[in-house]
Design a protein around this motif. Structure first.
Motif, mmCIF file in Angstrom:
data_model
loop_
_atom_site.group_PDB
_atom_site.id
_atom_site.type_symbol
_atom_site.label_atom_id
_atom_site.label_comp_id
_atom_site.label_asym_id
_atom_site.label_seq_id
_atom_site.Cartn_x
_atom_site.Cartn_y
_atom_site.Cartn_z
ATOM 1 N N GLY A 31 0.785 -1.208 0.000
ATOM 2 C CA GLY A 31 0.000 0.000 0.000
ATOM 3 C C GLY A 31 0.823 1.266 0.000
ATOM 4 N N GLY A 32 2.133 1.183 0.177
ATOM 5 C CA GLY A 32 2.950 2.378 0.208
ATOM 6 C C GLY A 32 2.855 3.145 1.512
ATOM 7 N N GLU A 33 1.905 2.797 2.349
ATOM 8 C CA GLU A 33 1.752 3.444 3.653
ATOM 9 C C GLU A 33 2.707 2.790 4.638
ATOM 10 O OE1 GLU A 33 -0.142 6.121 6.362
ATOM 11 O OE2 GLU A 33 -0.465 5.944 4.221
ATOM 12 N N PRO A 34 3.452 3.584 5.386
ATOM 13 C CA PRO A 34 4.360 2.966 6.371
ATOM 14 C C PRO A 34 3.601 2.229 7.473
ATOM 15 C CG PRO A 34 4.934 5.263 5.997
ATOM 16 C CD PRO A 34 3.596 5.026 5.340
ATOM 17 N N PHE A 35 4.197 1.172 7.957
ATOM 18 C CA PHE A 35 3.722 0.436 9.112
ATOM 19 C C PHE A 35 4.685 0.700 10.265
ATOM 20 C CE2 PHE A 35 2.077 -2.208 5.656
ATOM 21 C CZ PHE A 35 0.803 -2.508 6.093
ATOM 22 N N THR A 36 4.182 0.635 11.485
ATOM 23 C CA THR A 36 5.016 0.538 12.669
ATOM 24 C C THR A 36 5.490 -0.908 12.726
ATOM 25 O OG1 THR A 36 3.820 2.239 13.874
ATOM 26 C CG2 THR A 36 4.928 0.568 15.210
ATOM 27 N N PRO A 62 10.398 -5.856 25.693
ATOM 28 C CA PRO A 62 11.618 -5.399 25.019
ATOM 29 C C PRO A 62 11.654 -5.926 23.578
ATOM 30 C CG PRO A 62 12.138 -6.386 27.138
ATOM 31 C CD PRO A 62 10.690 -6.681 26.860
ATOM 32 N N VAL A 63 12.441 -5.274 22.736
ATOM 33 C CA VAL A 63 12.553 -5.652 21.328
ATOM 34 C C VAL A 63 14.014 -5.692 20.899
ATOM 35 C CG1 VAL A 63 10.294 -4.647 20.771
ATOM 36 C CG2 VAL A 63 12.369 -3.268 20.486
ATOM 37 N N LEU A 64 14.242 -6.314 19.747
ATOM 38 C CA LEU A 64 15.564 -6.299 19.129
ATOM 39 C C LEU A 64 15.714 -5.106 18.186
ATOM 40 C CD1 LEU A 64 15.935 -10.098 18.281
ATOM 41 C CD2 LEU A 64 16.936 -8.841 20.220
ATOM 42 N N ALA A 65 14.575 -4.618 17.664
ATOM 43 C CA ALA A 65 14.573 -3.486 16.738
ATOM 44 C C ALA A 65 13.164 -2.913 16.673
ATOM 45 C CB ALA A 65 15.021 -3.932 15.348
ATOM 46 N N ALA A 66 13.060 -1.666 16.216
ATOM 47 C CA ALA A 66 11.770 -1.011 16.046
ATOM 48 C C ALA A 66 11.942 0.137 15.068
ATOM 49 C CB ALA A 66 11.251 -0.481 17.385
ATOM 50 N N GLY A 67 10.845 0.488 14.389
ATOM 51 C CA GLY A 67 10.894 1.601 13.457
ATOM 52 C C GLY A 67 9.671 1.639 12.575
ATOM 53 N N GLU A 68 9.856 2.162 11.360
ATOM 54 C CA GLU A 68 8.791 2.215 10.376
ATOM 55 C C GLU A 68 9.248 1.498 9.120
ATOM 56 O OE1 GLU A 68 7.503 6.244 9.787
ATOM 57 O OE2 GLU A 68 6.503 6.278 11.735
ATOM 58 N N ILE A 69 8.289 0.869 8.415
ATOM 59 C CA ILE A 69 8.610 0.077 7.240
ATOM 60 C C ILE A 69 7.525 0.265 6.189
ATOM 61 C CG2 ILE A 69 7.466 -2.007 8.108
ATOM 62 C CD1 ILE A 69 9.842 -3.622 6.939
ATOM 63 N N VAL A 70 7.933 0.312 4.922
ATOM 64 C CA VAL A 70 7.001 0.376 3.797
ATOM 65 C C VAL A 70 7.255 -0.853 2.935
ATOM 66 C CG1 VAL A 70 6.265 1.657 1.743
ATOM 67 C CG2 VAL A 70 6.986 2.902 3.801
ATOM 68 N N LEU A 71 6.173 -1.599 2.678
ATOM 69 C CA LEU A 71 6.236 -2.798 1.847
ATOM 70 C C LEU A 71 5.437 -2.553 0.576
ATOM 71 C CD1 LEU A 71 5.437 -5.150 4.801
ATOM 72 C CD2 LEU A 71 7.628 -5.117 3.623
ATOM 73 N N GLU A 72 6.031 -2.878 -0.560
ATOM 74 C CA GLU A 72 5.346 -2.788 -1.847
ATOM 75 C C GLU A 72 5.744 -3.988 -2.681
ATOM 76 O OE1 GLU A 72 6.098 0.908 -3.826
ATOM 77 O OE2 GLU A 72 5.129 2.096 -2.255
ATOM 78 N N GLY A 73 4.755 -4.649 -3.249
ATOM 79 C CA GLY A 73 5.048 -5.795 -4.104
ATOM 80 C C GLY A 73 5.807 -6.898 -3.390
ATOM 81 N N GLY A 74 5.528 -7.072 -2.091
ATOM 82 C CA GLY A 74 6.189 -8.124 -1.328
ATOM 83 C C GLY A 74 7.649 -7.853 -1.021
ATOM 84 N N ARG A 75 8.072 -6.585 -1.138
ATOM 85 C CA ARG A 75 9.460 -6.238 -0.802
ATOM 86 C C ARG A 75 9.477 -4.943 0.012
ATOM 87 N NH1 ARG A 75 11.448 -2.172 -3.978
ATOM 88 N NH2 ARG A 75 10.167 -1.642 -5.762
ATOM 89 N N VAL A 76 10.568 -4.747 0.727
ATOM 90 C CA VAL A 76 10.737 -3.537 1.529
ATOM 91 C C VAL A 76 11.274 -2.427 0.632
ATOM 92 C CG1 VAL A 76 12.005 -2.484 3.440
ATOM 93 C CG2 VAL A 76 11.169 -4.828 3.638
ATOM 94 N N VAL A 77 10.581 -1.296 0.613
ATOM 95 C CA VAL A 77 11.080 -0.150 -0.151
ATOM 96 C C VAL A 77 11.618 0.948 0.768
ATOM 97 C CG1 VAL A 77 9.695 -0.611 -2.201
ATOM 98 C CG2 VAL A 77 8.759 0.839 -0.404
ATOM 99 N N GLU A 78 11.165 0.969 2.006
ATOM 100 C CA GLU A 78 11.697 1.893 3.011
ATOM 101 C C GLU A 78 11.677 1.205 4.362
ATOM 102 O OE1 GLU A 78 9.933 5.819 3.200
ATOM 103 O OE2 GLU A 78 9.463 5.719 1.058
ATOM 104 N N VAL A 79 12.717 1.458 5.152
ATOM 105 C CA VAL A 79 12.756 0.919 6.516
ATOM 106 C C VAL A 79 13.678 1.804 7.349
ATOM 107 C CG1 VAL A 79 14.576 -0.763 5.955
ATOM 108 C CG2 VAL A 79 13.117 -1.145 7.948
#
Length: 158
Positions: A31-36, A62-79
């Motif tokens: 969707g191009g919308e970032p996810f938490t 607790p976590v190992l990592a956290a941030g925002e991610i954008v998935l498009e076409g089954g791949r990460v385009v931003e993280v």
């Protein structure tokens, strides 16, 4: 491992037993919308709508990592590692990469945007360091530099 260091009232709102959705093989989230996102202590990538809090996505744990991610076409385009609740360092990329690889999701070679967080030792306010300028925007005190442990949000564990 990163402990939650954000506002206590957000941690208090976490409903026991609730977590973000685990991302599995061939993730169709788009969707191009970032996810938490968070990477939990089992190395599972979990996502939630962008406007949700990382601490809720992690079930207050607790976590190992956290941030925002954008998935498009089954791949990460931003993280990114943008999470003021956990303040993960740039080194958390290795855990993000491993979680994405396990889920079979194509990814970049590193964060597309990297954030450096520091709590001020003088006024305790959270700062996002920009342009390698390690000075508190609230009180002008020097902030801990790389190689020095930040007061809160420092990486703990192996």
């Amino acid at each position: 491992m990163y402990e939650y260091v954000g506002p206590a009232e957000l941690l208090d709102r976490v409903e026991p037993g609730t977590f973000g959705e685990p991302v599995g093989m061939g993730a169709g989230e788009d969707g191009g919308e970032p996810f938490t996102y968070v990477v939990d202590l089992d190395g599972v990538l979990r996502i939630a709508p962008r406007r949700s809090e990382h601490v809720s996505c992690a079930g207050g744990r607790p976590v190992l990592a956290a941030g925002e991610i954008v998935l498009e076409g089954g791949r990460v385009v931003e993280v990114t590692n943008q999470s003021t609740g956990y303040c993960p360092g740039p080194e958390s990329w290795t855990d993000v990469a491993a979680a994405l690889d396990r889920a079979g999701i194509a990814r970049p070679d590193g964060f597309t945007d990297v954030f450096v967080f520091r709590h001020c030792p003088s006024c305790a306010e959270l700062n996002v360091v920009k342009d390698d300028h390690y000075v508190c925007v609230f009180c002008d005190a020097d902030l801990p530099r790389p190689g020095l442990r930040a007061r809160r949000g420092a990486r703990r564990g192996p």
